[in-house]
Design an enzyme around this catalytic site. Structure first.
Site, PDB file in Angstrom:
ATOM      1  CG  ASN A  11      47.070 -73.291  24.261  1.00 34.19           C
ATOM      2  OD1 ASN A  11      46.736 -72.746  23.219  1.00 34.19           O
ATOM      3  ND2 ASN A  11      46.591 -72.932  25.427  1.00 34.19           N
ATOM      4  CG  ASP A  13      44.403 -70.987  22.991  1.00 35.47           C
ATOM      5  OD1 ASP A  13      43.652 -71.919  22.657  1.00 35.47           O
ATOM      6  OD2 ASP A  13      44.520 -70.597  24.172  1.00 35.47           O
ATOM      7  CG  HIS A  14      48.857 -67.948  20.771  1.00 37.41           C
ATOM      8  ND1 HIS A  14      47.953 -66.931  20.955  1.00 37.41           N
ATOM      9  CD2 HIS A  14      49.285 -68.290  21.999  1.00 37.41           C
ATOM     10  CE1 HIS A  14      47.851 -66.653  22.234  1.00 37.41           C
ATOM     11  NE2 HIS A  14      48.646 -67.467  22.892  1.00 37.41           N
ATOM     12  NE  ARG A  22      45.612 -61.338   4.586  1.00 34.06           N
ATOM     13  CZ  ARG A  22      46.685 -61.499   3.821  1.00 34.06           C
ATOM     14  NH1 ARG A  22      47.848 -61.783   4.357  1.00 34.06           N
ATOM     15  NH2 ARG A  22      46.607 -61.368   2.530  1.00 34.06           N
ATOM     16  CG  HIS A  47      41.326 -70.023  26.988  1.00 37.79           C
ATOM     17  ND1 HIS A  47      42.125 -69.126  27.660  1.00 37.79           N
ATOM     18  CD2 HIS A  47      40.080 -69.827  27.470  1.00 37.79           C
ATOM     19  CE1 HIS A  47      41.387 -68.427  28.514  1.00 37.79           C
ATOM     20  NE2 HIS A  47      40.133 -68.835  28.399  1.00 37.79           N
ATOM     21  NE  ARG A  49      40.914 -64.413  26.647  1.00 39.06           N
ATOM     22  CZ  ARG A  49      41.773 -64.316  27.672  1.00 39.06           C
ATOM     23  NH1 ARG A  49      42.809 -65.116  27.732  1.00 39.06           N
ATOM     24  NH2 ARG A  49      41.595 -63.418  28.597  1.00 39.06           N
ATOM     25  NE  ARG A  53      41.551 -61.982  23.933  1.00 37.58           N
ATOM     26  CZ  ARG A  53      42.142 -61.503  25.037  1.00 37.58           C
ATOM     27  NH1 ARG A  53      43.437 -61.683  25.215  1.00 37.58           N
ATOM     28  NH2 ARG A  53      41.470 -60.853  25.939  1.00 37.58           N
ATOM     29  CG  HIS A  54      42.873 -67.277  21.171  1.00 38.26           C
ATOM     30  ND1 HIS A  54      42.100 -68.159  21.862  1.00 38.26           N
ATOM     31  CD2 HIS A  54      43.642 -66.633  22.107  1.00 38.26           C
ATOM     32  CE1 HIS A  54      42.391 -68.067  23.150  1.00 38.26           C
ATOM     33  NE2 HIS A  54      43.317 -67.139  23.343  1.00 38.26           N
ATOM     34  CD  GLU A  74      43.699 -72.797  28.981  1.00 36.19           C
ATOM     35  OE1 GLU A  74      43.556 -71.566  29.089  1.00 36.19           O
ATOM     36  OE2 GLU A  74      44.738 -73.315  28.572  1.00 36.19           O
ATOM     37  CB  THR A 105      45.442 -67.109  31.583  1.00 37.92           C
ATOM     38  OG1 THR A 105      44.688 -67.480  30.428  1.00 37.92           O
ATOM     39  CG2 THR A 105      44.632 -67.389  32.819  1.00 37.92           C
ATOM     40  CD  GLU A 155      47.634 -76.090  33.124  1.00 40.56           C
ATOM     41  OE1 GLU A 155      46.764 -76.871  32.696  1.00 40.56           O
ATOM     42  OE2 GLU A 155      48.194 -75.233  32.422  1.00 40.56           O
ATOM     43  CG  HIS A 198      50.844 -68.984  31.468  1.00 44.73           C
ATOM     44  ND1 HIS A 198      51.615 -67.881  31.216  1.00 44.73           N
ATOM     45  CD2 HIS A 198      49.630 -68.705  30.946  1.00 44.73           C
ATOM     46  CE1 HIS A 198      50.890 -66.968  30.591  1.00 44.73           C
ATOM     47  NE2 HIS A 198      49.680 -67.439  30.412  1.00 44.73           N
ATOM     48  N   GLY A 199      53.911 -70.074  29.759  1.00 36.05           N
ATOM     49  CA  GLY A 199      55.192 -69.425  29.515  1.00 36.05           C
ATOM     50  C   GLY A 199      56.366 -70.372  29.355  1.00 36.05           C
ATOM     51  N   GLY A 220      51.983 -73.746  24.732  1.00 40.31           N
ATOM     52  CA  GLY A 220      51.491 -73.250  23.457  1.00 40.31           C
ATOM     53  C   GLY A 220      52.381 -72.225  22.799  1.00 40.31           C
TER      54      GLY A 220
END
Ligand code: PXP
Length: 252
Positions: A11, A13-14, A22, A47, A49, A53-54, A74, A105, A155, A198-199, A220
Site C-alpha cells: 500500500n 498511500d503514505h 509539503r 486508497h 479517499r 488526503r493522500h 481501495e 480505516t 480481506e 491493517h497494522g 503499507g
C-alpha cells in the site's frame, strides 16, 4: 503439503501523505510502487479517499498506466468511486468503510446492515471484470454475509490483533488470532478467497501468514515507516556527496 503462495500487496498511500504534507511532487507514490515491485511485491494497493488526503486521482491513473503488476483499488462504495473504478478497470477493488474524521480505516464494512447498498456496487464491479474484495471484521457470521453478497474475496481486518501485539497483551493476542483463524477457516470453506491486512508489522505478520487460507496480505504503514530508517543513511550520504561535488576546490 506445502502451503500455497502468499502474495504481498504494498500500500503506497503514505508516500502520498508525505508528498501532500509539503506540496509538490516528492516523494512520488508511483515511483514507490515501482520500487516495491522490483523488491518483490506481487501487487500495489492505493486508497482514493473522498477527501483525497493522500492518493489523488492522477496517482491512480498513473499507477494503472505505469505499473506492470495488479492494482488493488481501495474505495468506499460511493457513486463517485464506483464511476472511477468502472472507468479505470483496476485488477481488483477492495470496498472499505470510510469516515471523514478517521485517521485510517478503523473497522470492517458493515455488510449485514449495508447489504442493500453494497449488493449493486459488488455486482457492477464484478460485471466489469474487477475482482471485488470486502474489508471486514474477522467474524464467522460476516463470512456468511460476504458469501451471500457474492463477493469472491474478503480481506480480514487485522487491526485489533496488531494492537494486541503492540500492547504485548498475550491473552488478547491469543483471542484475536483465534478469531482470525476461525473466520479464515469458515470463509475458506465457503469458497471465499481470504486476504488480510491493517497494522501488520514484521513483529506481527508471522501468525497471520501461518493461516493456511490466507492468500494475500496488504501492508503499507509499517513498510513506509521502516523504509525511512533503512533509507535515511543512504540519502544523507548522497546529499553529502552532492555538497562536496558542488563545493569549489573540493574533489568530487
Ligand atoms: N487493507 C486495507 C483495506 C486498508 O484500509 C489498509 C490501510 O489503508 C491496509 C490494508 C494497510 O494497512 P497498514 O497501512 O496499516 O499496513
Amino acid at each position: 503439503m506445502p502451503a500455497s503462495p502468499l502474495r504481498l500487496g504494498v500500500n503506497v498511500d503514505h508516500v502520498a501523505t508525505l508528498r501532500n504534507a509539503r506540496g509538490g511532487t516528492m516523494p512520488d507514490p508511483v515511483r514507490a510502487a515501482k520500487v516495491a515491485i522490483a523488491a518483490g511485491a506481487d501487487g500495489i494497493t492505493a486508497h482514493l479517499r473522498e477527501d483525497r488526503r493522500h492518493i489523488r486521482d492522477a496517482d491512480v491513473e498513473r499507477l494503472m498506466r505505469e505499473i506492470d503488476r495488479p492494482l488493488n483499488f481501495e474505495m468506499a462504495a460511493t457513486d463517485e468511486m464506483l464511476g472511477i473504478a468502472l472507468r479505470l478497470k483496476p485488477h481488483a477493488a477492495c470496498l472499505v468503510p470510510e469516515k471523514r474524521q478517521e485517521r485510517t480505516t478503523e473497522g470492517g464494512l458493515d455488510i449485514v446492515g449495508g447489504r442493500e447498498h453494497l449488493a449493486p456496487v459488488i455486482r457492477q464491479l464484478g460485471e466489469a471484470g474487477i475482482r471485488v474484495s470486502l474489508f471486514v471484521e474477522p467474524e464467522v457470521h460476516v463470512m456468511d454475509a460476504a458469501r451471500a453478497l457474492g463477493a469472491p474475496v474478503v480481506e480480514l481486518h487485522t487491526g485489533t490483533y496488531c494492537e494486541a501485539v503492540i500492547a504485548g497483551d498475550r491473552d488478547r493476542i491469543r483471542i484475536e488470532l483465534a478469531r482470525l483463524a476461525r473466520a479464515a477457516e469458515h470463509g475458506g470453506a465457503l469458497g471465499l478467497e481470504i486476504h488480510a491486512g491493517h497494522g501488520l508489522t514484521v513483529e506481527s505478520v508471522g501468525p497471520v501468514a501461518a493461516l493456511p487460507q490466507v492468500r494475500e496480505l496488504n501492508i503499507g504503514h509499517a513498510l513506509m515507516a521502516e523504509a525511512l530508517f533503512d533509507g535515511l543513511a543512504a540519502s544523507i550520504r548522497a546529499m553529502r556527496a552532492a555538497m562536496e561535488a558542488g563545493r569549489p576546490g573540493r574533489a568530487a
